[in-house]
Design a protein around this motif. Structure first.
Motif, PDB file in Angstrom:
ATOM      1  N   GLU A 122       0.829  -1.207   0.000  1.00  0.00           N
ATOM      2  CA  GLU A 122       0.000   0.000   0.000  1.00  0.00           C
ATOM      3  C   GLU A 122       0.859   1.251   0.000  1.00  0.00           C
ATOM      4  N   MET A 153      -5.244  -4.240 -10.979  1.00  0.00           N
ATOM      5  CA  MET A 153      -4.747  -3.352  -9.928  1.00  0.00           C
ATOM      6  C   MET A 153      -4.647  -4.088  -8.593  1.00  0.00           C
ATOM      7  N   ASN A 167       0.967   3.692  -3.056  1.00  0.00           N
ATOM      8  CA  ASN A 167       0.189   4.842  -2.595  1.00  0.00           C
ATOM      9  C   ASN A 167      -1.300   4.580  -2.791  1.00  0.00           C
ATOM     10  N   THR A 168      -1.754   3.458  -2.265  1.00  0.00           N
ATOM     11  CA  THR A 168      -3.147   3.066  -2.423  1.00  0.00           C
ATOM     12  C   THR A 168      -3.668   2.522  -1.115  1.00  0.00           C
ATOM     13  N   ASP A 169      -4.956   2.352  -1.033  1.00  0.00           N
ATOM     14  CA  ASP A 169      -5.604   1.784   0.141  1.00  0.00           C
ATOM     15  C   ASP A 169      -6.511   0.656  -0.343  1.00  0.00           C
ATOM     16  N   THR A 216      -0.900  -5.462  -6.245  1.00  0.00           N
ATOM     17  CA  THR A 216      -0.460  -5.337  -4.855  1.00  0.00           C
ATOM     18  C   THR A 216       0.301  -6.575  -4.407  1.00  0.00           C
TER      19      THR A 216
END
Length: 462
Positions: free
Chosen positions: A263, A321, A267-269, A325
């Protein structure tokens, strides 16, 4: 034959540009991606462009009693392709032709230097699919995949490299060319020598050609992500999936350390929440209503096992996407230092125990350890992070690496699921297979390589 005479003979047979001796250049070929494994200084690096060049190299080295270490792209993680002092590194990357794609019989014939992704893309244009997909699939070669019996994210449904191999050709220690296997779907004539060479890490010969089975191109996958407040709950979900007979095309697990690293890097949640201790990522490539039913069944199991978040999508971009991760974890861990990844496999019912033990080892060694893996087959990759300039941390990382292997065996697992033994787990192979198993390995090695020419010291000592 002296070394100068050997080099002269190799240049005569292969051309001077195919025989490299500059130390600055040969050093770059001397090791793979495993920092723990020892590596020596090669006498030369040779890059034959055809099978005759491989045979000439093997014959010349046999006459000079110089060992050969076969090498592909160098993406391995066990030290199996690492040089020993005075060896010839036989690099197969120039044997890079896809010789045949036969859609009617669903097979392909390839040379060892073909990049995994290039083969996958070529057969996809024919509506076909080559399943093995190691994480380095965009640069690793088929020869390396064969030598280590590489796996990947799709193993849960499609198996590892050996499950796609129909036949091989390999140059033996006397320079002769062994042809094994078949092009037919079935065939039980004689010993299965092709499977013997798969996973042999270049210790029995040099693979120069492979006939591999292909599958129909799967449907575009749907994706499910599920978060859990405990690793035990995630482990129970995996057990339920297996027990109820579901076979997703992909089922990956990430622990809390891996989730946070990915994450941060992306830069993601992911929406799993700050208390998420484990994440399952599943895909179904069954297509249409069948995929929807499979994803719904997977989601139901996750929720019944206590998932705090479960989300399914058939949007390809969104699914890609989510899967990214998982694929970026190793790169993401470089935010914190150098990583050292292990490769173990435990019974699927004991995945949660392994993750818990890795957490304990992390606390004891005071090092960050992230665990990701192929939950569908129990193949886990605990990854240890340490400071690049700290000898103390490196020593503790080495200790953590061995502690994880010991825990794995105590849980009824194996010390390698897909990376191989190489030069870093030799003593662990002996512990796992026992003295009788090791004796059989050595007898096979002596029968095919009586002078210990091929990759000596890899897998086990002579």
């Amino acid at each position: 034959m002296g070394t100068e005479a050997l080099l002269a003979e190799l240049r005569e047979a292969l051309g001077k540009d195919a025989v490299l001796t500059d130390p600055d250049i040969t050093h770059g070929y001397s090791r793979d991606m495993m920092p723990l494994a020892p590596a020596g200084r090669p006498l030369a690096v040779v890059l034959p462009a055809d099978v005759e060049g491989v045979q000439a190299t093997v014959r010349a080295c046999a006459q000079a009693k110089v060992p050969i270490v076969p090498r592909g792209a160098g993406s391995g993680l066990s030290g199996a392709a690492n040089a020993i002092d005075g060896c010839v590194m036989l690099v197969t990357t120039k044997l890079d032709r896809i010789l045949e794609i036969d859609p009617a019989n669903r097979l392909a014939v390839v040379e060892p230097g073909v990049v995994n992704l290039a083969l996958r893309q070529a057969v996809e244009r024919e509506g076909l699919f080559y399943p093995p997909d190691p994480s380095s699939y965009d640069w690793c070669t088929i020869g390396g995949n064969l030598s280590t019996n590489a796996g990947g994210l799709c193993c849960v449904k499609y198996g590892v490299t050996t499950d796609s191999v129909l036949g091989l050709e390999a140059v033996l220690a006397d320079g002769s060319l062994l042809k094994t296997g078949r092009r037919t779907v079935k065939g039980v004539a004689g010993y299965d020598l092709a499977k013997l060479f798969v996973g042999s890490e270049g210790t029995l010969g040099v693979i120069t050609k492979a006939t591999v089975a292909l599958r129909p191109l799967p449907q575009a996958p749907g994706t499910l992500v599920a978060g859990f407040a405990t690793t035990e709950a995630a482990g129970e979900a995996v057990t339920r999936v297996v027990r109820e007979g579901l076979v997703p095309s992909l089922m990956e697990i990430m622990d809390a350390t891996s989730i946070k690293a990915a994450e941060s890097y992306l830069n993601t949640d992911l929406g799993a929440g700050s208390d998420c201790q484990a994440l399952l990522l599943c895909q179904s490539d069954s297509g249409g209503e069948a995929a929807q039913r499979e994803l719904a069944a997977l989601e139901k199991i996750c929720l019944e096992c206590g998932s705090t978040m479960a989300y399914a999508t058939d949007d390809l971009a969104e699914g890609k996407m989510l899967l990214e991760t998982r694929r970026v974890v190793l790169t993401a861990l470089e935010q914190y230092g150098i990583w050292l990844t292990d490769d173990v496999c435990v019974p699927r019912t004991r995945i949660a125990e392994l993750i818990a033990e890795c957490r304990r080892i992390s606390e004891e060694t005071r090092l960050r350890i992230a665990v990701v893996g192929h939950a569908g087959d129990g193949n886990m990759h605990p990854t240890i992070v340490y400071a690049p300039d700290s000898e103390d941390e490196f020593a503790r990382a080495r200790q953590a690496f061995d502690d994880i292997l010991a825990v794995t065996m105590a849980l009824g697992g194996t010390v390698t699921g897909e990376h191989g033994i190489g030069k870093v787990k030799r003593e662990w192979l002996e512990r796992e297979i026992g003295p009788v198993g090791l004796r059989v390995h050595r007898r096979i090695k002596r029968a095919l390589d009586p002078d210990n020419l091929f990759n000596p010291g890899s897998m086990f000592s002579r």
